[in-house]
Motif scaffolding. Structure first.
Motif, short mmCIF file in Angstrom:
data_model
loop_
_atom_site.label_atom_id
_atom_site.label_comp_id
_atom_site.label_asym_id
_atom_site.label_seq_id
_atom_site.Cartn_x
_atom_site.Cartn_y
_atom_site.Cartn_z
N VAL A 31 -60.14 -50.74 -11.89
CA VAL A 31 -61.13 -51.36 -12.78
C VAL A 31 -60.67 -52.77 -13.15
CG1 VAL A 31 -62.15 -51.26 -15.09
CG2 VAL A 31 -62.03 -49.19 -13.69
N GLY A 32 -59.36 -52.93 -13.33
CA GLY A 32 -58.82 -54.25 -13.67
C GLY A 32 -59.12 -55.28 -12.60
N TYR A 33 -59.03 -54.89 -11.33
CA TYR A 33 -59.38 -55.82 -10.25
C TYR A 33 -60.85 -56.24 -10.36
CZ TYR A 33 -55.02 -54.91 -7.71
OH TYR A 33 -53.71 -54.83 -7.34
N ALA A 34 -61.72 -55.27 -10.65
CA ALA A 34 -63.14 -55.58 -10.79
C ALA A 34 -63.38 -56.50 -11.99
CB ALA A 34 -63.94 -54.29 -10.95
N VAL A 35 -62.67 -56.25 -13.09
CA VAL A 35 -62.78 -57.10 -14.27
C VAL A 35 -62.36 -58.53 -13.93
CG1 VAL A 35 -61.70 -57.57 -16.51
CG2 VAL A 35 -62.53 -55.27 -15.98
N ASN A 36 -61.26 -58.66 -13.19
CA ASN A 36 -60.80 -59.98 -12.76
C ASN A 36 -61.87 -60.67 -11.92
OD1 ASN A 36 -58.76 -62.00 -12.62
ND2 ASN A 36 -58.18 -61.29 -10.58
N GLY A 37 -62.58 -59.87 -11.12
CA GLY A 37 -63.68 -60.42 -10.33
C GLY A 37 -64.80 -60.96 -11.19
N VAL A 38 -65.17 -60.22 -12.22
CA VAL A 38 -66.22 -60.67 -13.14
C VAL A 38 -65.84 -62.01 -13.77
CG1 VAL A 38 -67.39 -60.20 -15.33
CG2 VAL A 38 -67.07 -58.36 -13.66
N ILE A 39 -64.60 -62.12 -14.21
CA ILE A 39 -64.14 -63.35 -14.86
C ILE A 39 -64.21 -64.53 -13.90
CG2 ILE A 39 -62.11 -64.50 -15.84
CD1 ILE A 39 -61.38 -61.81 -17.11
N HIS A 40 -63.79 -64.33 -12.66
CA HIS A 40 -63.83 -65.44 -11.69
C HIS A 40 -65.25 -65.84 -11.32
CE1 HIS A 40 -59.49 -64.83 -11.24
NE2 HIS A 40 -59.47 -66.02 -10.70
N ILE A 41 -66.14 -64.87 -11.25
CA ILE A 41 -67.55 -65.21 -10.97
C ILE A 41 -68.11 -66.05 -12.11
CG2 ILE A 41 -69.88 -64.25 -10.76
CD1 ILE A 41 -68.59 -61.89 -9.24
N LEU A 42 -67.79 -65.68 -13.35
CA LEU A 42 -68.25 -66.47 -14.50
C LEU A 42 -67.65 -67.87 -14.49
CD1 LEU A 42 -68.08 -63.76 -17.33
CD2 LEU A 42 -70.14 -64.74 -16.28
N ILE A 43 -66.35 -67.97 -14.16
CA ILE A 43 -65.71 -69.28 -14.09
C ILE A 43 -66.38 -70.13 -13.02
CG2 ILE A 43 -63.57 -70.52 -13.52
CD1 ILE A 43 -62.02 -68.16 -14.68
N GLY A 44 -66.67 -69.52 -11.88
CA GLY A 44 -67.36 -70.25 -10.81
C GLY A 44 -68.71 -70.75 -11.26
N GLY A 45 -69.44 -69.93 -12.01
CA GLY A 45 -70.75 -70.36 -12.51
C GLY A 45 -70.63 -71.51 -13.49
N ILE A 46 -69.62 -71.45 -14.37
CA ILE A 46 -69.42 -72.55 -15.33
C ILE A 46 -69.03 -73.83 -14.59
CG2 ILE A 46 -68.09 -73.35 -17.31
CD1 ILE A 46 -67.70 -70.38 -18.07
N ALA A 47 -68.13 -73.70 -13.61
CA ALA A 47 -67.71 -74.87 -12.83
C ALA A 47 -68.90 -75.50 -12.11
CB ALA A 47 -66.64 -74.46 -11.82
N LEU A 48 -69.81 -74.66 -11.63
CA LEU A 48 -71.00 -75.18 -10.96
C LEU A 48 -71.87 -75.96 -11.94
CD1 LEU A 48 -72.38 -75.11 -8.18
CD2 LEU A 48 -73.66 -73.11 -8.96
N SER A 49 -72.00 -75.46 -13.18
CA SER A 49 -72.79 -76.18 -14.18
C SER A 49 -72.12 -77.49 -14.55
CB SER A 49 -72.98 -75.30 -15.43
OG SER A 49 -71.76 -75.12 -16.12
N VAL A 50 -70.77 -77.52 -14.56
CA VAL A 50 -70.05 -78.77 -14.84
C VAL A 50 -70.33 -79.79 -13.74
CG1 VAL A 50 -67.76 -79.83 -14.99
CG2 VAL A 50 -68.22 -77.68 -16.19
N ALA A 51 -70.39 -79.33 -12.50
CA ALA A 51 -70.66 -80.23 -11.38
C ALA A 51 -72.03 -80.88 -11.50
CB ALA A 51 -70.57 -79.46 -10.06
N PHE A 52 -72.96 -80.20 -12.15
CA PHE A 52 -74.31 -80.74 -12.31
C PHE A 52 -74.53 -81.36 -13.69
CE2 PHE A 52 -74.93 -77.82 -8.75
CZ PHE A 52 -75.61 -78.66 -7.86
N GLY A 53 -73.40 -81.63 -14.40
CA GLY A 53 -73.49 -82.41 -15.62
C GLY A 53 -73.58 -81.63 -16.91
N ASP A 54 -73.54 -80.31 -16.85
CA ASP A 54 -73.58 -79.51 -18.08
C ASP A 54 -72.17 -79.28 -18.59
OD1 ASP A 54 -76.33 -79.34 -17.97
OD2 ASP A 54 -76.29 -77.53 -16.73
N GLY A 55 -72.05 -78.92 -19.87
CA GLY A 55 -70.73 -78.69 -20.46
C GLY A 55 -70.24 -77.28 -20.23
#
Length: 273
Positions: A31-55
């Protein structure tokens, strides 16, 4: 006395082996591996928003903050923390169970121990958010840098720290390019393995690049004596965005971090051990 110490060591190792092989405990670790996956997907989404000028903070703190804002976020944070603590403890056991004293054995201990520290640290951050706190990795990095710079030999220590972090990044990149992550999976040839290979290569290389940038920023902070240069993953990704064609690079890394997150789900579903 040596006999007593040896018996104590074997007793600890035996207890660690029993827990390591416990079916329920191993399920929680997965379950911990899956949790780590959720966190990285969220980080990727935030990084994508940063690339398009959002905070937003493109790091574990930013991802956990998003979870905290979701319905039942309090319960979700404790679930994430529990999974990460279980995975961290699993890696501690992996460290304890490494036998031998040669160079490769010590390298394995260091690798498993490093994983344990990382998972337990993120689990601690999730628990802190669940308790109403909001740790900032960038502030923590700057605080650590300031403490090191004011201590004897602090510049050297900060350079060593930066090089160590950069080496971890290089390890991730190398593991991705050489596809060594496939050794962690119980997959034979087929579509699942091909999918895992694509996700793993993109994910490990992207995460490695991001970690390496964090290490470089620590070295820059040491050389310039400017602790504001030392920052966490969020600062590293935003630094990447400031480079020529940086937004394009950041989009690639963002998708790579999300790909690593999906790979973590595969790691949870098809573990080799």
């Amino acid at each position: 006395m040596n006999t007593t110490a040896g018996q104590a060591t074997e007793s600890v190792r035996s207890g660690a082996q029993s827990l390591h092989e416990n079916h329920v405990f191993r399920m929680f670790a997965r379950v911990g591996y899956a949790v780590n996956g959720v966190i990285h997907i969220l980080i990727g989404g935030i990084a994508l928003s940063v690339a398009f000028g959002d905070g937003g903070d493109a790091d574990q703190g930013g991802a956990l903050a998003q979870v905290a804002e979701a319905p039942l976020g309090f319960a979700l944070l404790w679930f994430l923390a529990g999974g990460l603590f279980a995975l961290g403890l699993f890696q501690v056991l992996e460290t304890v169970l490494v036998r031998g004293t040669d160079k490769d054995d010590w390298a394995d201990r260091a690798k498993e121990g490093g994983k344990a520290i990382a998972y337990l640290a993120v689990g601690g951050s999730a628990a802190t958010y669940a308790l109403g706190g909001s740790p900032d990795s960038g502030d923590q990095a700057q605080s650590l840098s300031a403490q090191l710079l004011t201590s004897p030999g602090g510049v050297v220590l900060l350079v060593v720290l930066g090089l160590g972090v950069a080496a971890v990044g290089a390890y991730f990149v190398t593991k991705g390019i050489r596809q060594k992550f496939l050794d962690d999976l119980a997959l034979t040839n087929g579509s699942r393995k091909k999918t895992a290979t694509v996700l793993g290569v993109l994910g490990y290389v992207s995460k490695g690049v991001a970690i390496a940038i964090v290490g470089v920023l620590f070295v820059v902070a040491a050389v310039t004596s400017d602790t504001s240069e030392a920052t966490g993953l969020d600062g590293a990704l935003k630094t990447l965005a400031e480079l020529p064609f940086g937004n394009v690079l950041l989009v690639v890394v963002a998708f790579g971090l999300a790909a690593y997150g999906v790979y973590c789900f595969i790691r949870a579903r098809y573990p080799r051990s």
